[in-house]
Scaffold this active site. Structure first.
Site, short mmCIF file in Angstrom:
data_model
loop_
_atom_site.label_atom_id
_atom_site.label_comp_id
_atom_site.label_asym_id
_atom_site.label_seq_id
_atom_site.Cartn_x
_atom_site.Cartn_y
_atom_site.Cartn_z
N ASP A 113 0.82 -1.22 0.00
CA ASP A 113 0.00 0.00 0.00
C ASP A 113 0.85 1.27 0.00
O ASP A 113 2.02 1.26 0.38
CB ASP A 113 -0.96 0.01 1.19
CG ASP A 113 -0.24 -0.14 2.54
OD1 ASP A 113 0.81 -0.80 2.59
OD2 ASP A 113 -0.74 0.40 3.54
N GLU A 116 -0.54 -2.09 5.28
CA GLU A 116 0.44 -2.03 6.35
C GLU A 116 0.37 -0.68 7.06
O GLU A 116 0.62 -0.59 8.27
CB GLU A 116 1.85 -2.26 5.80
CG GLU A 116 2.92 -2.45 6.88
CD GLU A 116 3.38 -1.17 7.54
OE1 GLU A 116 3.68 -1.20 8.75
OE2 GLU A 116 3.44 -0.13 6.86
N GLU A 117 0.03 0.37 6.32
CA GLU A 117 -0.05 1.70 6.91
C GLU A 117 -1.31 1.89 7.76
O GLU A 117 -1.49 2.93 8.37
CB GLU A 117 -0.01 2.77 5.81
CG GLU A 117 1.26 2.78 4.97
CD GLU A 117 2.50 3.21 5.75
OE1 GLU A 117 2.35 3.62 6.93
OE2 GLU A 117 3.60 3.14 5.20
N HIS A 170 7.63 8.91 4.51
CA HIS A 170 6.33 9.57 4.71
C HIS A 170 6.38 11.06 4.40
O HIS A 170 5.56 11.83 4.90
CB HIS A 170 5.81 9.35 6.14
CG HIS A 170 5.40 7.94 6.44
ND1 HIS A 170 4.32 7.63 7.24
CD2 HIS A 170 5.91 6.76 6.04
CE1 HIS A 170 4.20 6.31 7.33
NE2 HIS A 170 5.17 5.76 6.60
#
Length: 424
Positions: A98, A164-165, A396
């Site tokens: 993702d 996963e996020e 990020h």
């Protein structure tokens, strides 16, 4: 006994040497493919639990290799099963697929221009944490191992994991949902490996830590209730924005004055505040969303307890009300010490002398930890920073960038530790 031990070492070395040259051609042939896959995935990122096209691409590739494929696992996950020519243990390899709600600022030919909706807002979408590289690397590993089933004593399970996020609010997802759905069963996995690219680690370097490697993460939501009034008459209302500021300030004292940081690191971060509609109106409410990171479960319990005490008390002190909800999102990423010690020599052989380093525990979090709660696991970091580069943008962020030349080492590392684990 010494002769027998020497013979075993000699045979092991001979096997390793025999495997090496035969796989080098495969490695050399796969690098350009891995980079091409990575660029395509980077250019077409998808948010958590929405990785539909990414999953289609992965499934099509695995099927083309003759690998048994299962789709729709934990909503959009893909699982591949490859049986070697000889029976043996089962090893799982995991890649997360993702992307993040980040608008890319890089000037790349494969730059993402994708937009989507996240928490009711239109956002850019970017692989700002390197999951595109993880996916492409594992696709490469699958291709190499599928061509070398004669070297596999046992079974390899390829786990392409969504979310996963973190799944969107109100949804399940990620590693925890995969575990619930039985991804580590049928056949039962004996050990699991994973890697994470790192923008601040030079290409060609691998870093790892035995035991606790990454933090447990919790997500908190604070709702503040005040009393709406005109911005020119604050005395006629209760300001939830002011209360929010006092709460944020107070939360940091839990870290700086109440947490024993000489034991382990800990972090409280407020990442989102929503309140108000107009410059001259003191609103009625505010919402804050944030994360807690801990490397020690006793510290986690203390921090959660104090936050639940402090938030309503501070709001009351300023005439308002506040509630807090804390939810676990990941556990501590724990590298099984015995498995780690067993596999580090394989990484050293692949990366070369002086290229495998031990790092300190970090406050980043990984839901790979949910797999490690069920079976022994080993998770390591792969260098993605251009050698000689003096500035690495954090994960990020809109400027996050990875050097493609680091991907091949990831392919080699996962391939070799899989074969070594199964054949030892």
């Amino acid at each position: 006994m010494k002769k027998i031990a020497s013979l075993i070492v000699f045979i092991a070395s001979a096997i390793s040497y025999a495997q090496g040259p035969s796989l080098e051609n495969d490695y050399n042939a796969i690098e350009s493919k891995v980079i091409e896959w990575r660029h395509d995935i980077h250019q077409h990122p998808e948010l958590s639990n929405r990785e539909f096209k990414t999953a289609e691409k992965i499934a099509a590739h695995l099927k083309s290799l003759g690998i048994e494929v299962q789709t729709g696992v934990a909503k959009t996950g893909v699982v591949g099963l490859l049986k070697g020519n000889s029976p043996g243990k089962v090893v799982a390899l995991r890649a997360d697929i993702d992307a993040l709600p980040v608008t890319e600022r890089n000037d790349l030919p494969y730059k993402s221009t994708v937009t989507s909706e996240f928490l009711g807002e239109k956002v850019g979408v970017m692989h700002a944490c390197g999951h595109d590289t993880h996916t492409a690397i594992l696709m490469g590993v699958a291709e190499i191992l599928s061509k070398n089933k004669d070297k596999i004593k046992g079974t390899v399970k390829f786990i392409f994991q969504p979310a996963e996020e973190g799944a969107p609010p109100g949804e399940e997802g990620g590693a925890l949902l995969m575990v619930k759905e039985g991804v580590l069963q049928s056949p039962k996995v004996d050990a699991i490996f994973g890697l994470h690219i790192n923008s601040a680690t030079p290409v060609g370097t691998i870093r790892y830590k035995s035991g606790g490697s990454m933090a447990a993460a919790q997500r908190f939501v604070i709702q503040v209730k005040g009393k709406q009034t005109h911005g020119s008459q604050p005395w006629a209302g209760v300001d939830p924005i002011l209360i929010s500021a006092k709460i944020i300030d107070g939360l940091q004292t839990i870290i700086s004055r109440e947490s024993e940081l000489t034991n382990e690191a800990a972090v409280i971060t407020v990442g989102k505040i929503t309140s108000g509609v107009r410059f001259n109106i003191i609103p009625e409410s505010a919402e804050m969303i944030g994360t807690i990171r801990t490397l020690d479960y006793d510290m986690q319990a203390l921090i959660s307890k104090r936050m639940k005490e402090m938030v309503p008390a501070l709001a009351k002190a300023y005439g308002g009300e506040a509630t807090i909800d804390i939810q676990n999102t990941t556990e501590i990423t724990y590298n099984d010490p015995a498995l780690t010690a067993q596999m580090v020599p394989s990484l050293e052989r692949v990366a070369g002398e002086g290229k495998v380093e031990v790092h300190k525990a970090i406050t980043g979090a990984e839901d790979f930890s949910y797999f490690q709660k069920e079976v022994p696991g080993f998770y390591f970091f792969l260098g993605g920073m251009t050698p000689g580069n003096t500035q690495a943008y954090p994960h990020h962020t809109p400027d996050f960038k990875i050097d493609d030349s680091g991907l091949l080492l990831g392919v080699k590392a996962l391939t070799e530790i899989s074969l070594d684990y199964l054949n030892q």
